[in-house]
Design a protein around this motif. Structure first.
Motif, short mmCIF file in Angstrom:
data_model
loop_
_atom_site.label_atom_id
_atom_site.label_comp_id
_atom_site.label_asym_id
_atom_site.label_seq_id
_atom_site.Cartn_x
_atom_site.Cartn_y
_atom_site.Cartn_z
N LEU A 263 10.20 -14.01 -31.53
CA LEU A 263 9.34 -13.84 -30.36
C LEU A 263 10.16 -13.48 -29.13
O LEU A 263 9.76 -12.63 -28.32
CB LEU A 263 8.54 -15.12 -30.11
CG LEU A 263 7.43 -15.42 -31.11
CD1 LEU A 263 6.82 -16.80 -30.85
CD2 LEU A 263 6.34 -14.34 -31.05
N THR A 264 11.31 -14.12 -28.99
CA THR A 264 12.20 -13.79 -27.88
C THR A 264 12.65 -12.33 -27.97
O THR A 264 12.69 -11.61 -26.97
CB THR A 264 13.43 -14.72 -27.89
OG1 THR A 264 13.00 -16.07 -27.68
CG2 THR A 264 14.42 -14.34 -26.82
N ALA A 265 12.98 -11.90 -29.18
CA ALA A 265 13.44 -10.53 -29.38
C ALA A 265 12.36 -9.53 -29.02
O ALA A 265 12.62 -8.53 -28.32
CB ALA A 265 13.89 -10.34 -30.83
N ALA A 294 4.52 -24.16 -20.40
CA ALA A 294 4.38 -24.43 -21.83
C ALA A 294 5.38 -25.49 -22.29
O ALA A 294 5.06 -26.35 -23.12
CB ALA A 294 4.57 -23.14 -22.63
N LEU A 295 6.59 -25.46 -21.73
CA LEU A 295 7.60 -26.45 -22.09
C LEU A 295 7.17 -27.85 -21.67
O LEU A 295 7.31 -28.82 -22.42
CB LEU A 295 8.93 -26.09 -21.44
CG LEU A 295 10.09 -27.06 -21.68
CD1 LEU A 295 10.43 -27.12 -23.17
CD2 LEU A 295 11.32 -26.65 -20.87
N ILE A 296 6.64 -27.96 -20.45
CA ILE A 296 6.16 -29.26 -19.98
C ILE A 296 5.03 -29.76 -20.87
O ILE A 296 4.95 -30.95 -21.21
CB ILE A 296 5.72 -29.16 -18.51
CG1 ILE A 296 6.92 -28.85 -17.61
CG2 ILE A 296 5.05 -30.45 -18.05
CD1 ILE A 296 6.56 -28.55 -16.17
N GLY A 297 4.14 -28.85 -21.27
CA GLY A 297 3.04 -29.24 -22.15
C GLY A 297 3.54 -29.74 -23.50
O GLY A 297 2.99 -30.71 -24.06
N LEU A 312 6.77 -22.09 -29.07
CA LEU A 312 6.79 -20.67 -29.46
C LEU A 312 6.26 -19.79 -28.33
O LEU A 312 6.77 -18.69 -28.09
CB LEU A 312 5.97 -20.47 -30.73
CG LEU A 312 6.58 -21.02 -32.02
CD1 LEU A 312 5.60 -20.89 -33.18
CD2 LEU A 312 7.89 -20.31 -32.35
N LEU A 313 5.23 -20.28 -27.63
CA LEU A 313 4.74 -19.54 -26.46
C LEU A 313 5.83 -19.43 -25.41
O LEU A 313 6.02 -18.37 -24.80
CB LEU A 313 3.51 -20.26 -25.87
CG LEU A 313 2.95 -19.69 -24.57
CD1 LEU A 313 2.50 -18.24 -24.76
CD2 LEU A 313 1.81 -20.55 -24.05
#
Length: 403
Positions: A263-265, A294-297, A312-313
């Motif tokens: 996903l990053t790529a 998203a990380l906090i979630g 992943l998001l």
């Protein structure tokens, strides 16, 4: 992605970036498992990341101060030799202090990005090969090569499990992966020998910072905040979080980081198109903020499936600022200052990110599993907002020049 002719030297640098990312991809996942197998705790995992990033920062600082006096071909080959020694050192030592020494002077990378001395040298070379939007596209391809290969490398984190099933002990299986890391360093040394010889000069000889000192200093200060936040959850610590929170296996963690890396790529492919429409700075900020949310979630997700979905998001958005940030820095300095600018903006990032992994490890050791994720996301959002306010006019001026 726009069609850009890639020079032969750029193709070589894309290859070296991919090879480094391939081994970095599995090392970041295996490092905490290796240290735990040696009998160390979660705090030592954070300490190892701190020492590793501190050594990289000091090496990059030395590069920015004196590196312009030495041809990049010699410096890259020397770094490749250090990479070989790093892999052999981690494969051979078991006590904490020798490992810390090797981590400090070596090239080990506990994060998902590139924090080594290789980066400013390769960035400066790439910056001379294109201009404007083509430069952004070239940097995106460089980041894409790293992201794809890092994703594949994450899958290799499952290799020790397969070796164990064949009857090989856990420690020998893990040590073998560091030997492979050393062999990759030797391969890099061979590849860097193909770079132009020292008698071929750059279009403009590199120099220390001059007229761009002020803008580089402001960017470096802001990058410190972003890097400190990211250091709270470098990839090794994120893997540790998955191990501790959900009891995830090495193979499952490797598979997760593979998909996250893909996903990053793919996000690197989109970054130049978005930057062409809304500008480099807006691309950096308006993709970064949702990834931090998203990380906090994920920190408060009740089930592993939800946490992994949010992570992943985050992976799909968080790294779009990498090629755009590199292109932005190269665009606001004069060509002779590019090596120094790349180094001086990388050094604060490395120093700041070196301070926080031990703090993140201490939070895990204290049982505060959600804290590093929350603090990381909140600090990154604050960084994005300040960056936008401080450099909005500079970005608008550069867009006008490009047009």
């Amino acid at each position: 992605m726009a069609s850009v002719r890639i020079p032969t030297e750029a193709r070589l640098l894309l290859l070296t970036r991919g090879l480094r990312a391939l081994v970095d991809g599995y090392v970041a996942v295996l490092l905490p498992a290796y240290l735990l197998a040696l009998g160390f705790g979660t705090w030592e995992v954070g300490l190892m990341s701190t020492v590793t990033l501190s050594g990289s920062a000091l090496a990059t600082l030395a590069l920015g101060t004196w590196g312009h006096r030495i041809h990049h071909r010699h410096l890259l080959r020397a770094a490749a030799l250090v990479m070989m020694v790093t892999g052999l050192g981690f494969a051979g030592f078991s006590d904490l202090w020798p490992l810390l020494v090797v981590a400090f002077v070596g090239t080990l990378n506990p994060s998902s990005g590139d924090v080594s001395v290789f980066l400013p040298l390769e960035h400066a070379r790439l910056a001379h090969m294109a201009v404007g939007h083509e430069r952004t596209t070239l940097f995106a391809r460089y980041s894409l090569a790293g992201a794809l290969c890092a994703a594949l490398g994450s899958l290799a984190a499952a290799v020790p499990d397969h070796l164990i099933k064949l009857g090989i002990g856990q420690l020998p299986a893990l040590r073998a992966m560091f030997v492979v890391y050393a062999l990759a360093g030797f391969a890099l040394w061979l590849l860097y020998r193909q770079l132009p010889a020292p008698d071929r000069q750059l279009p403009e000889p590199p120099a220390s910072l001059g007229p761009s000192r002020s803008v580089v200093a402001r960017l470096a200060a802001l990058f410190c905040v972003d890097a400190f936040a990211g250091g709270l959850l470098v990839q090794s610590l994120l893997a540790l979080w998955l191990f501790e929170r959900f009891d995830m296996s090495l193979a499952s963690a490797g598979a997760f980081f593979f998909w996250a890396g893909l996903l990053t790529a793919f996000s690197q492919l989109a970054a130049p198109h978005i930057a062409r429409r809304i500008g480099l700075l807006n691309t950096m900020v308006f993709t970064h903020i949702p990834s931090s949310l998203a990380l906090i979630g994920a920190a408060f997700a009740p089930r592993m499936e939800i946490a992994l979905g949010l992570l992943l998001l985050r992976s799909a958005l968080s790294q779009m600022d990498v090629p755009t940030r590199s292109a932005f820095v190269m665009s606001v300095v004069t060509p002779p200052e590019r090596v120094a600018a790349a180094s001086y903006t990388a050094v604060p990032r490395s120093l700041a990110s070196a301070l926080s992994p031990s703090l993140g490890g201490a939070m895990f050791a204290a049982g505060w599993l959600a804290a590093p994720l929350v603090f990381c996301g909140a600090l990154k959002i604050a960084y994005d907002l300040v960056l936008l306010g401080a450099f909005r006019r500079v970005d608008a001026a550069k867009r006008s020049e490009a047009e």
